[in-house]
Design an enzyme around this catalytic site. Structure first.
Site: not given
Length: 260
Positions: A158, A171
């Site tokens: 990400s 995450y």
């Protein structure tokens, strides 16, 4: 872990790919599988619907997802199980022959600010997102046969290496580890003719955001819109195709001009 029963294919394709995280028609994994199938690759898809079922966006009908792709071999597996990555690669090879491409697209999505984060969620996110990526790459490299075609691994991260993600610490931690280990994995398998790269697809419209987030992100994009799953799939197709053989150990920031 439950034994995975599969049916072997007999068509000779351009390449043979395992794509993880193909559980929703709106997702990047679906778009990647579609793109590789359309160029003539043999593709095995993986999913784990229980994760989606626990998310706000909910689970798709996986049977319908697979049918929409033309019913390629489909292998469900919980990649939080430490034995699952090797079993998944072995089952994919049994279904389609020696694998030449691995696309590690799956992810455990977990919110949590610093004051909310728990050791359990950190461990679960790291296991599914980071540990599984390394173990999948190890299993893929062990079964790889150069005679089957050029080898390639594509990981997904990400944007945590480009800006903070304070509301998604589990995450961000686990996906950051994937991005950081890419160059090391690439070096480990370079001598065998396998490339390893990482894609940061930027804000991608997979149906997870509500109206407020949708508008906020669109306003921060240089093009005034979110990226699409098909755009991420195009980057994967390039990295796993003949024109990117000199690219390895790289993180491709395909963010569409996202302004942080």
């Amino acid at each position: 872990m439950t034994r995975l029963d599969v049916t072997r294919l007999d068509v000779t394709p351009a390449g043979t790919a395992l794509v993880t995280g193909v559980s929703r028609r709106a997702g990047i994994g679906y778009a990647v599988a579609r793109r590789l199938l359309d160029r003539g690759d043999r593709v095995v898809v993986h999913s784990w619907s229980p994760h989606d079922a626990g998310q706000p966006w909910g689970a798709d009908d996986v049977d319908a997802v697979v049918a929409a792709l033309g019913s390629p071999p489909h292998l469900p597996a919980d990649l939080g199980d430490p034995d699952a990555p090797a079993a998944l690669v072995a089952a994919a090879r049994a279904a389609a022959g020696p694998l030449t491409t691995l696309v590690v697209n799956h992810a455990r999505s977990a919110l949590g600010r610093l004051e909310e984060v728990t050791a359990d969620e950190l461990d679960r996110s790291f296991a599914v997102n980071a540990r599984a990526a390394v173990l999948l790459t190890r299993a893929f490299a062990a079964q790889y046969e150069p005679a089957a075609g050029p080898g390639s691994v594509v990981l997904f991260t990400s944007g945590q290496h480009r800006g903070p993600m304070p509301g998604e610490i589990p995450y961000a931690l686990s996906k950051g580890a994937v991005q950081q280990v890419t160059a090391t994995l690439a070096d480990a398998v370079a001598g065998r003719g396998i490339t390893v790269n990482c894609v940061n697809p930027g804000p991608t419209d997979t149906g997870w955001a509500g109206p407020a987030v949708d508008e906020q992100v669109a306003a921060a994009m240089a093009r005034g819109r979110w990226n699409t799953p098909e755009e991420a799939a195009a980057v994967v197709a390039w990295l796993t195709g003949p024109d990117a053989r000199s690219v390895t150990g790289a993180t491709i920031d395909a963010e569409g001009g996202f302004r942080r």
